[in-house]
Motif scaffolding. Structure first.
Motif, mmCIF file in Angstrom:
data_model
loop_
_atom_site.group_PDB
_atom_site.id
_atom_site.type_symbol
_atom_site.label_atom_id
_atom_site.label_comp_id
_atom_site.label_asym_id
_atom_site.label_seq_id
_atom_site.Cartn_x
_atom_site.Cartn_y
_atom_site.Cartn_z
ATOM 1 N N ILE A 54 0.834 -1.193 0.000
ATOM 2 C CA ILE A 54 0.000 0.000 0.000
ATOM 3 C C ILE A 54 0.875 1.253 0.000
ATOM 4 O O ILE A 54 1.967 1.267 0.569
ATOM 5 N N ASP A 55 0.365 2.262 -0.684
ATOM 6 C CA ASP A 55 0.944 3.600 -0.661
ATOM 7 C C ASP A 55 -0.078 4.505 -0.008
ATOM 8 O O ASP A 55 -1.207 4.624 -0.496
ATOM 9 N N ALA A 56 0.292 5.134 1.098
ATOM 10 C CA ALA A 56 -0.549 6.135 1.749
ATOM 11 C C ALA A 56 -0.080 7.488 1.240
ATOM 12 O O ALA A 56 1.067 7.874 1.459
ATOM 13 N N ILE A 57 -0.952 8.194 0.536
ATOM 14 C CA ILE A 57 -0.574 9.433 -0.138
ATOM 15 C C ILE A 57 -1.248 10.610 0.556
ATOM 16 O O ILE A 57 -2.470 10.603 0.756
ATOM 17 N N LEU A 88 -5.172 -15.481 8.984
ATOM 18 C CA LEU A 88 -4.545 -15.976 10.200
ATOM 19 C C LEU A 88 -3.492 -15.034 10.772
ATOM 20 O O LEU A 88 -3.322 -14.956 11.987
ATOM 21 N N LYS A 89 -2.763 -14.338 9.889
ATOM 22 C CA LYS A 89 -1.670 -13.489 10.366
ATOM 23 C C LYS A 89 -1.386 -12.403 9.343
ATOM 24 O O LYS A 89 -1.416 -12.652 8.143
ATOM 25 N N VAL A 90 -1.100 -11.198 9.843
ATOM 26 C CA VAL A 90 -0.662 -10.088 8.988
ATOM 27 C C VAL A 90 0.556 -9.468 9.649
ATOM 28 O O VAL A 90 0.509 -9.086 10.812
ATOM 29 N N GLU A 91 1.650 -9.401 8.896
ATOM 30 C CA GLU A 91 2.862 -8.780 9.419
ATOM 31 C C GLU A 91 3.466 -7.869 8.357
ATOM 32 O O GLU A 91 3.348 -8.142 7.162
ATOM 33 N N GLN A 92 4.063 -6.788 8.807
ATOM 34 C CA GLN A 92 4.699 -5.869 7.872
ATOM 35 C C GLN A 92 6.053 -6.413 7.494
ATOM 36 O O GLN A 92 6.796 -6.903 8.335
ATOM 37 N N ASN A 93 6.370 -6.321 6.214
ATOM 38 C CA ASN A 93 7.632 -6.829 5.714
ATOM 39 C C ASN A 93 8.234 -5.826 4.733
ATOM 40 O O ASN A 93 8.519 -6.151 3.600
ATOM 41 N N GLY A 94 8.365 -4.600 5.155
ATOM 42 C CA GLY A 94 8.986 -3.588 4.309
ATOM 43 C C GLY A 94 8.181 -2.310 4.286
ATOM 44 O O GLY A 94 7.054 -2.247 4.758
ATOM 45 N N GLY A 95 8.797 -1.304 3.737
ATOM 46 C CA GLY A 95 8.150 -0.008 3.639
ATOM 47 C C GLY A 95 9.141 1.021 3.153
ATOM 48 O O GLY A 95 10.262 0.708 2.782
ATOM 49 N N GLY A 96 8.708 2.254 3.146
ATOM 50 C CA GLY A 96 9.572 3.331 2.703
ATOM 51 C C GLY A 96 8.771 4.593 2.535
ATOM 52 O O GLY A 96 7.586 4.657 2.885
ATOM 53 N N SER A 97 9.403 5.609 1.996
ATOM 54 C CA SER A 97 8.713 6.870 1.766
ATOM 55 C C SER A 97 9.332 7.564 0.570
ATOM 56 O O SER A 97 10.466 7.288 0.193
ATOM 57 N N LEU A 98 8.561 8.455 -0.024
ATOM 58 C CA LEU A 98 9.075 9.293 -1.084
ATOM 59 C C LEU A 98 8.221 10.534 -1.200
ATOM 60 O O LEU A 98 7.114 10.617 -0.666
ATOM 61 N N LYS A 99 8.774 11.510 -1.889
ATOM 62 C CA LYS A 99 8.086 12.775 -2.129
ATOM 63 C C LYS A 99 8.063 12.986 -3.625
ATOM 64 O O LYS A 99 9.046 12.703 -4.314
ATOM 65 N N LYS A 105 1.279 20.476 -6.821
ATOM 66 C CA LYS A 105 1.083 19.815 -5.527
ATOM 67 C C LYS A 105 2.282 18.934 -5.195
ATOM 68 O O LYS A 105 2.805 18.224 -6.046
ATOM 69 N N THR A 106 2.694 18.983 -3.937
ATOM 70 C CA THR A 106 3.709 18.055 -3.441
ATOM 71 C C THR A 106 2.982 16.916 -2.745
ATOM 72 O O THR A 106 2.146 17.144 -1.872
ATOM 73 N N MET A 107 3.285 15.710 -3.176
ATOM 74 C CA MET A 107 2.646 14.513 -2.632
ATOM 75 C C MET A 107 3.680 13.741 -1.816
ATOM 76 O O MET A 107 4.811 13.571 -2.245
ATOM 77 N N TYR A 108 3.263 13.279 -0.640
ATOM 78 C CA TYR A 108 4.120 12.485 0.242
ATOM 79 C C TYR A 108 3.561 11.067 0.286
ATOM 80 O O TYR A 108 2.371 10.875 0.526
ATOM 81 N N TYR A 109 4.410 10.099 0.045
ATOM 82 C CA TYR A 109 4.016 8.695 -0.008
ATOM 83 C C TYR A 109 4.681 7.949 1.143
ATOM 84 O O TYR A 109 5.899 8.021 1.313
ATOM 85 N N GLN A 110 3.880 7.237 1.914
ATOM 86 C CA GLN A 110 4.402 6.291 2.895
ATOM 87 C C GLN A 110 4.026 4.909 2.373
ATOM 88 O O GLN A 110 2.857 4.648 2.084
ATOM 89 N N LYS A 111 5.004 4.050 2.237
ATOM 90 C CA LYS A 111 4.783 2.732 1.653
ATOM 91 C C LYS A 111 4.885 1.665 2.734
ATOM 92 O O LYS A 111 5.677 1.795 3.659
ATOM 93 N N ALA A 112 4.086 0.624 2.591
ATOM 94 C CA ALA A 112 4.174 -0.522 3.497
ATOM 95 C C ALA A 112 3.855 -1.788 2.706
ATOM 96 O O ALA A 112 2.964 -1.785 1.854
ATOM 97 N N THR A 113 4.598 -2.823 3.004
ATOM 98 C CA THR A 113 4.358 -4.137 2.408
ATOM 99 C C THR A 113 3.993 -5.087 3.536
ATOM 100 O O THR A 113 4.679 -5.143 4.558
#
Length: 122
Positions: A54-57, A88-99, A105-113
């Motif tokens: 997912i990308d949270a923008i 049964l299970k959800v765990e985060q296995n990575g992520g990051g950010s970018l602008k 418009k300036t967009m900020y992205y928070q990423k999660a896998t």
């Protein structure tokens, strides 16, 4: 995977933070939203592991962080707790950010896998 996306889409707090939750390639290109994509990484006929990215923008770093933190609080399972009967299970296995600058418009992205372990119904 529909169960997991429904959890995100039905949460009132998350709805107040974003204009929508869209699969990759759909939705607005310049809005505060969540964009997701997923695939099945493994399946042995009994259990499967899906990968949800997912990308949270947001228009500010604070907004994108609030969106991703809310998504994590809804999805991550603790210990032996299940998310649903099937998931049964959800765990985060990575992520990051970018602008990124889109138009004026300036967009900020928070990423999660996330790795999602689920029962397979055959």
């Amino acid at each position: 995977m529909d169960e997991v996306i429904a959890i995100l889409m039905n949460d009132e707090q998350l709805k107040s933070l974003v204009s929508g939750i869209y699969p990759f390639g759909e939705g607005s290109t310049v809005s505060e939203c969540i964009v997701y994509e997923f695939y099945t990484a493994s399946d042995n006929g009994i259990k499967a592991t899906d990968v949800l990215m997912i990308d949270a923008i947001g228009f500010s770093i604070g907004k994108s962080l609030a969106i991703i933190e809310r998504a994590k609080s809804l999805l991550l399972t603790l210990g032996d707790a299940k998310l649903t009967n099937k998931v049964l299970k959800v765990e985060q296995n990575g992520g990051g950010s970018l602008k990124n600058v889109v138009g004026n418009k300036t967009m900020y992205y928070q990423k999660a896998t996330f790795n999602i372990t689920r029962r397979v119904n055959r």
